[in-house]
Write an enzyme that holds these catalytic residues in place. Structure first.
Site, PDB file in Angstrom:
ATOM      1  N   LYS A  12       4.800   6.742   1.212  1.00  0.00           N
ATOM      2  CA  LYS A  12       3.681   6.391   2.446  1.00  0.00           C
ATOM      3  C   LYS A  12       2.526   5.513   2.150  1.00  0.00           C
ATOM      4  O   LYS A  12       1.800   6.583   1.003  1.00  0.00           O
ATOM      5  CB  LYS A  12       3.856   8.036   3.484  1.00  0.00           C
ATOM      6  CG  LYS A  12       3.367   7.963   4.084  1.00  0.00           C
ATOM      7  CD  LYS A  12       3.759   7.164   5.468  1.00  0.00           C
ATOM      8  CE  LYS A  12       3.094   6.702   6.547  1.00  0.00           C
ATOM      9  NZ  LYS A  12       2.904   5.001   6.869  1.00  0.00           N
ATOM     10  N   SER A  64      -0.192   8.549  10.240  1.00  0.00           N
ATOM     11  CA  SER A  64      -0.078   8.686  10.099  1.00  0.00           C
ATOM     12  C   SER A  64       1.628   9.214  10.131  1.00  0.00           C
ATOM     13  O   SER A  64       3.030   9.128  10.359  1.00  0.00           O
ATOM     14  CB  SER A  64       0.378   7.456   8.738  1.00  0.00           C
ATOM     15  OG  SER A  64      -0.006   6.077   8.954  1.00  0.00           O
ATOM     16  N   ASN A 108     -10.968  -2.327  11.677  1.00  0.00           N
ATOM     17  CA  ASN A 108     -10.318  -1.193  12.114  1.00  0.00           C
ATOM     18  C   ASN A 108     -11.630  -0.187  12.037  1.00  0.00           C
ATOM     19  O   ASN A 108     -11.552   0.821  12.370  1.00  0.00           O
ATOM     20  CB  ASN A 108      -8.738  -1.070  12.124  1.00  0.00           C
ATOM     21  CG  ASN A 108      -8.468   0.623  12.645  1.00  0.00           C
ATOM     22  OD1 ASN A 108      -7.919   1.499  12.223  1.00  0.00           O
ATOM     23  ND2 ASN A 108      -7.676   0.410  13.674  1.00  0.00           N
ATOM     24  N   GLN A 132      -3.548   6.640  -2.816  1.00  0.00           N
ATOM     25  CA  GLN A 132      -2.630   6.973  -1.906  1.00  0.00           C
ATOM     26  C   GLN A 132      -1.422   8.113  -2.457  1.00  0.00           C
ATOM     27  O   GLN A 132      -2.056   9.474  -2.012  1.00  0.00           O
ATOM     28  CB  GLN A 132      -1.253   6.086  -1.860  1.00  0.00           C
ATOM     29  CG  GLN A 132      -0.596   5.826  -0.544  1.00  0.00           C
ATOM     30  CD  GLN A 132      -2.199   5.442   0.895  1.00  0.00           C
ATOM     31  OE1 GLN A 132      -2.744   4.585   0.612  1.00  0.00           O
ATOM     32  NE2 GLN A 132      -2.385   6.458   2.248  1.00  0.00           N
ATOM     33  N   LYS A 154       2.657   1.703  -1.503  1.00  0.00           N
ATOM     34  CA  LYS A 154       1.806   0.920  -0.768  1.00  0.00           C
ATOM     35  C   LYS A 154       1.949  -0.801  -0.993  1.00  0.00           C
ATOM     36  O   LYS A 154       3.036  -0.617  -2.195  1.00  0.00           O
ATOM     37  CB  LYS A 154       0.463   0.431  -1.766  1.00  0.00           C
ATOM     38  CG  LYS A 154      -1.054   0.439  -1.060  1.00  0.00           C
ATOM     39  CD  LYS A 154      -1.571   1.131  -0.367  1.00  0.00           C
ATOM     40  CE  LYS A 154      -2.738   0.276   1.222  1.00  0.00           C
ATOM     41  NZ  LYS A 154      -3.124   1.380   1.470  1.00  0.00           N
ATOM     42  N   GLY A 209       0.019  -0.213   8.420  1.00  0.00           N
ATOM     43  CA  GLY A 209      -1.186  -0.882   8.316  1.00  0.00           C
ATOM     44  C   GLY A 209      -2.134  -0.690   7.117  1.00  0.00           C
ATOM     45  O   GLY A 209      -2.100   0.645   6.775  1.00  0.00           O
ATOM     46  N   ASP A 210      -2.951  -1.947   6.812  1.00  0.00           N
ATOM     47  CA  ASP A 210      -4.341  -1.995   5.844  1.00  0.00           C
ATOM     48  C   ASP A 210      -5.237  -2.888   6.242  1.00  0.00           C
ATOM     49  O   ASP A 210      -5.014  -3.609   7.048  1.00  0.00           O
ATOM     50  CB  ASP A 210      -3.515  -1.575   4.104  1.00  0.00           C
ATOM     51  CG  ASP A 210      -4.203  -1.522   3.226  1.00  0.00           C
ATOM     52  OD1 ASP A 210      -4.765  -0.325   3.372  1.00  0.00           O
ATOM     53  OD2 ASP A 210      -5.796  -2.582   2.325  1.00  0.00           O
ATOM     54  N   THR A 227      -8.485   6.943  11.089  1.00  0.00           N
ATOM     55  CA  THR A 227      -9.208   6.688   9.599  1.00  0.00           C
ATOM     56  C   THR A 227     -10.577   6.524   9.802  1.00  0.00           C
ATOM     57  O   THR A 227     -11.712   7.480   9.051  1.00  0.00           O
ATOM     58  CB  THR A 227      -9.142   5.134   9.085  1.00  0.00           C
ATOM     59  OG1 THR A 227      -7.744   4.911   9.381  1.00  0.00           O
ATOM     60  CG2 THR A 227      -9.825   5.204   7.378  1.00  0.00           C
TER      61      THR A 227
HETATM   62  N1  GLU Z   1      -3.942   1.815   4.618  1.00  0.00           N
HETATM   63  C1  GLU Z   1      -4.046   3.063   4.811  1.00  0.00           C
HETATM   64  C2  GLU Z   1      -4.621   4.270   3.900  1.00  0.00           C
HETATM   65  O1  GLU Z   1      -5.620   3.523   2.954  1.00  0.00           O
HETATM   66  C3  GLU Z   1      -3.367   3.731   5.813  1.00  0.00           C
HETATM   67  C4  GLU Z   1      -1.686   4.576   5.227  1.00  0.00           C
HETATM   68  C5  GLU Z   1      -0.820   4.717   6.096  1.00  0.00           C
HETATM   69  O2  GLU Z   1      -1.094   4.844   7.601  1.00  0.00           O
HETATM   70  O3  GLU Z   1       0.294   4.894   6.342  1.00  0.00           O
HETATM   71  O4  GLU Z   1      -4.588   4.839   3.738  1.00  0.00           O
END
Ligand code: GLU
Length: 449
Positions: free
Chosen positions: A94, A381, A245, A115, A130, A169-170, A214
């Site tokens: 994830k 998420s 965001n 992550q 990622k 997203g990121d 976030t």
């Molecule tokens: N990109 C976000 C993070 O850095 C969210 C990742 C997600 O929702 O899977 O955690």
């Protein structure tokens, strides 16, 4: 700047350097975690015997692929796509997708590595991964973005699935991009597999609060850190870097909690508005019109635009770096401390350099590192995945309460772990050790795989 590490861990780190040449952000992320794990290995010798750290540093799978697409002039463009499936001990991989010209394997590996621990801290069943591309969405038409997303998904679809790997997203990937990728995945697979992506629109399986999560989560984390010090956001002057965001919903929640955000930024410059940032205006400029932050002063004449300015020079009591990696260095941190900053919550991933982090820790600033402070996005998420699995959708209020509770637990777990390993109040030690132990125990249980 480097701190001393446990000798055995230093050997592991040297091996990581040798095996992953040139990937400086990845080296930085690994070093920052390994520096804090000496006492954990002393307590859990089985982690050393089973070579958990050596295994955790090596992604389970790394996928690199070509993404060909045609621009509006009919010219062929080639980008590179990545997905690093880092660790699946706790659940399906994830993590987000980043579309930015700076993306290369080292960036995706640093993000994927972080992550793993972030996702573990949420307490939810999600592994770490990622992905992304060096595609630059800036200045591209909607049709170009769609064609790129379709081409990207045509390749990525082989590797993902609701029980396998669930991207989101990121930077550079928001609701629009997720929509195009979901559409293409559905078309290619003939399956309405809602749980394959998160950050979806509310009309087709998205979750309320995911957009805000976030920024809201990072603000909740800082609220918890302030409460430990018998303090709160009320009346505090704050600065929030970025205007994407994460920054937008950080500003929103700080204002709801009684703080005043006086500055935000983009990669070109800084807005300083000492009456408090007008968030409706920022949302209109950034979310609706996709413009640059400098246009803010067209509508708010009293505010200042500082082209190429450094947001950390603006005095504040709470700083929330919410733009990108290594945006706050040792000098910036020293200046923030000198100007009276007492708390820092990282909405971005690894925004503070190692030198900056040391300054905050030495000055006893309440410093919430990204893998704890910004975990609210991925946690929500996981809540979206829960709703998809049960074909349910929860109210805003209920989902936000779940998020607030998750952030409270992350804060508590980091606090307790830091104390247990002799570093009371150090959330870097707390986040790394609490996240690592959860993953390591699952890895031991799964045997040598
Ligand atoms: N990109 C976000 C993070 O850095 C969210 C990742 C997600 O929702 O899977 O955690």
């Amino acid at each position: 700047m480097t701190t001393k590490m446990d000798v055995k861990l230093e050997t592991v780190y040297q091996d990581v350097l040798k095996r992953n040449p040139g990937e400086v952000e990845f080296h930085q992320a690994v070093r920052e975690v390994l520096e804090t794990l000496g006492p954990v290995l002393a307590k859990y010798p089985e982690f050393r015997d089973r070579k958990i750290i050596e295994r955790i540093c090596e992604p389970e799978r790394q996928i690199i692929f070509r993404v060909p697409w045609q621009d509006d002039r009919g010219e062929v463009q080639i980008n590179r796509g990545f997905r690093v499936q880092y660790n699946s001990s706790l659940g399906p991989y994830k993590g987000g997708l980043r579309f930015h010209p700076s993306v290369y394997l080292g960036i995706i590996k640093f993000l994927g590595f972080e992550q793993i621990f972030k996702n573990a801290l949420t307490g939810l069943p999600i592994g770490g991964g990622k992905g992304g591309s060096d595609f630059d969405p800036k200045g591209k038409s909607d049709n170009e973005v769609m064609r790129f997303c379709q081409s990207f998904m045509t390749e990525l679809m082989r590797y993902i699935g609701e029980h396998t790997d669930v991207p989101a997203g990121d930077i550079g990937v928001g609701g629009r991009e997720i929509g195009y990728m979901f559409g293409q995945y559905k078309r290619l697979t003939s399956r309405y597999e809602a749980g394959v992506l998160t950050g979806k629109g509310l009309d087709y399986g998205g979750s309320l609060v995911r957009t805000e999560a976030t920024g809201y989560g990072a603000t909740f984390f800082v609220k918890e850190m302030l409460e430990v010090r018998k303090d709160s956001f009320a009346g505090k002057t704050c600065t929030v870097s970025g205007s994407g965001n994460v920054a937008i919903y950080t500003i929103e929640k700080i204002h709801q909690l009684g703080g005043k955000v006086v500055a935000c930024s983009d990669s070109n410059g800084v807005i300083h508005d000492d009456k408090g940032i007008d968030l409706d205006l920022v949302k209109q400029l950034k979310e609706v019109e996709r413009r640059r932050i400098k246009d803010y002063v067209e509508y708010r004449k009293h505010a200042r635009y500082l082209p190429g300015g450094n947001i950390w020079e603006i005095p504040c009591q709470v700083a929330m770096p919410s733009a990108t990696q290594n945006e706050l260095n040792g000098k910036d941190a020293a200046l923030l401390v000198k100007n009276g900053c007492i708390a820092v919550g990282e909405g971005a991933n690894m925004p503070t350099t190692p030198e900056g982090a040391k300054v905050f820790l030495d000055a006893k600033v309440a410093y919430g590192p990204g893998k704890a402070a910004n975990a609210g996005g991925v946690a929500t998420s996981a809540l979206e995945m829960q709703q998809n699995a049960s074909r349910d959708s929860w109210t805003f209020d209920y989902t936000e309460k779940r998020l607030a509770n998750i952030m409270k637990n992350i804060h508590q777990n980091c606090w307790d772990a830091a104390e247990e390993f002799g570093a009371k109040g150090n959330y870097v030690v707390g986040a790394n050790t609490a996240g690592f132990i959860r993953v390591a125990k699952a890895m031991v249980a799964h045997g040598l795989i």
